[in-house]
Write a protein that holds these residues in place. Sequence first.
Motif, PDB file in Angstrom:
ATOM      1  N   TRP A   1      25.515  28.387  -8.923  1.00  0.00           N
ATOM      2  CA  TRP A   1      26.291  27.330  -9.580  1.00  0.00           C
ATOM      3  C   TRP A   1      27.729  27.758  -9.800  1.00  0.00           C
ATOM      4  CZ3 TRP A   1      25.794  22.363 -10.323  1.00  0.00           C
ATOM      5  CH2 TRP A   1      24.520  21.790 -10.300  1.00  0.00           C
TER       6      TRP A   1
ATOM      7  N   VAL B   1      20.138  31.372  -9.262  1.00  0.00           N
ATOM      8  CA  VAL B   1      20.596  30.000  -9.471  1.00  0.00           C
ATOM      9  C   VAL B   1      21.872  29.915 -10.314  1.00  0.00           C
ATOM     10  CG1 VAL B   1      20.010  27.757 -10.474  1.00  0.00           C
ATOM     11  CG2 VAL B   1      18.325  28.999  -9.094  1.00  0.00           C
ATOM     12  N   PRO B   2      21.982  30.617 -11.460  1.00  0.00           N
ATOM     13  CA  PRO B   2      23.240  30.512 -12.226  1.00  0.00           C
ATOM     14  C   PRO B   2      24.451  30.985 -11.422  1.00  0.00           C
ATOM     15  CG  PRO B   2      21.504  31.506 -13.556  1.00  0.00           C
ATOM     16  CD  PRO B   2      20.994  31.461 -12.158  1.00  0.00           C
TER      17      PRO B   2
ATOM     18  N   LEU C   1      20.901  17.613  -8.793  1.00  0.00           N
ATOM     19  CA  LEU C   1      21.861  18.662  -8.476  1.00  0.00           C
ATOM     20  C   LEU C   1      21.179  20.021  -8.358  1.00  0.00           C
ATOM     21  CD1 LEU C   1      24.794  17.647 -10.847  1.00  0.00           C
ATOM     22  CD2 LEU C   1      24.666  17.345  -8.385  1.00  0.00           C
ATOM     23  N   TRP C   2      19.915  20.040  -7.954  1.00  0.00           N
ATOM     24  CA  TRP C   2      19.199  21.311  -7.901  1.00  0.00           C
ATOM     25  C   TRP C   2      19.689  22.160  -6.744  1.00  0.00           C
ATOM     26  CZ3 TRP C   2      16.298  24.012  -4.394  1.00  0.00           C
ATOM     27  CH2 TRP C   2      15.585  25.115  -4.906  1.00  0.00           C
ATOM     28  N   LEU C   3      19.908  23.441  -7.018  1.00  0.00           N
ATOM     29  CA  LEU C   3      20.245  24.402  -5.974  1.00  0.00           C
ATOM     30  C   LEU C   3      19.542  25.715  -6.295  1.00  0.00           C
ATOM     31  CD1 LEU C   3      24.080  23.784  -5.662  1.00  0.00           C
ATOM     32  CD2 LEU C   3      22.344  23.134  -4.017  1.00  0.00           C
TER      33      LEU C   3
ATOM     34  N   LEU D   1      29.658  27.998  -6.455  1.00  0.00           N
ATOM     35  CA  LEU D   1      30.045  26.689  -5.925  1.00  0.00           C
ATOM     36  C   LEU D   1      31.172  26.065  -6.748  1.00  0.00           C
ATOM     37  CD1 LEU D   1      26.631  25.079  -4.945  1.00  0.00           C
ATOM     38  CD2 LEU D   1      28.507  25.702  -3.409  1.00  0.00           C
ATOM     39  N   GLY D   2      31.074  26.165  -8.073  1.00  0.00           N
ATOM     40  CA  GLY D   2      32.131  25.628  -8.917  1.00  0.00           C
ATOM     41  C   GLY D   2      33.464  26.277  -8.635  1.00  0.00           C
TER      42      GLY D   2
END
Length: 351
Positions: free
Chosen positions: A87, A83-84, A72-74, A90-91
């Motif tokens: 996440w 990155v955080p 699940l790397w983005l 997207l959530g």
Amino acid sequence: MTILVSIALVGLSFFASYILCEATKRTGVVDAPDGQRKLQDRPIPRLGGVGILAAVALVMLVAGAVHTLSPLWLGGDWLPGRVPDVWFALGLTFLFGAVGAADDVFDLNPVVKLALLLALCVAAPLLGIAATELASPFGTVTLPAILIAGSATWLLVFINASNFMDGSNGLSLGSLAFMLAGLGLSLMLSGRGGFPMGLACIIATIGGFLIHNLRGELYAGDAGAFGVGAIFATFGLISGLPVWTIATLALPLLIDVLLTLVSRTHRGQPLFTAHRDHAYQSLIKAGWSHIEVAMVWWGLSAACGIAAAVGAVGGGALPFILFWVFAALFTSGWLFIHRQAGQEVPGQADR
């Protein structure tokens, strides 16, 4: 990421979306004509947005596997932002889409739907999905309370605007594709990295949906309008681009929605009942086809994408100036369309 892998992921995005959108037609969830705002000649499946978001999720998983760091790397040059924040964005996107899907399937009470959207819009900046500053020729605002409140308001207004404008085939989702392209172009030309391939993949998922939508076979529904609208709104906030650059990209949807609400308030009409007072609806009533109207808004969105990129490259006061120049131009166009249609507009004397 090599060019061939990038091309393969974009292709996968398009075809996955096309296939998953085709599958949503068989769910039995349809948008039925009502003789008022919904004037199609037959019930149309309306869960296309679920197909788009499912394709986005699939491609994110595949891209993560390709990078081999984690399933699940983005991050990095895949999507804009730390990155955080990526996440969280997207959530939240999928949560906004879930609210829309619930409304598509169960016809949520409007108060309940608004409460859910408001809760997500307030939660987002508290989780870091917020502008870091609001710069203008008159000074720069960095006060956290103002930025959090402003970011929450931006999310609520834009995500609802993308839904309000989703009444003509291809218009809202196609415009969002151009806005996402403008976002990527602004990042690339302003030296904030290359064009994020994650954005390219999301644009391709919209393309897979539009194949169905432009033939009048499938609607995005609230799931699509809320979900894809949230993608642009959240990633715009965390992109690091000037707020005025993001606002310029959003103008083609925002101007029609905001001026229509002002016009209805001026006439003493309720704001949240179904109506056909938007500029794009006036063009359709005047005999324009859905594709012709969509192409006008696509062109406006492309022009705003170029202007936003120019402003992001130039920096300084240029993003602020370009926003207000384009806002004035679009306002003039909106007033012209409504006067041609014989509708009363704010400031027009009552007769």
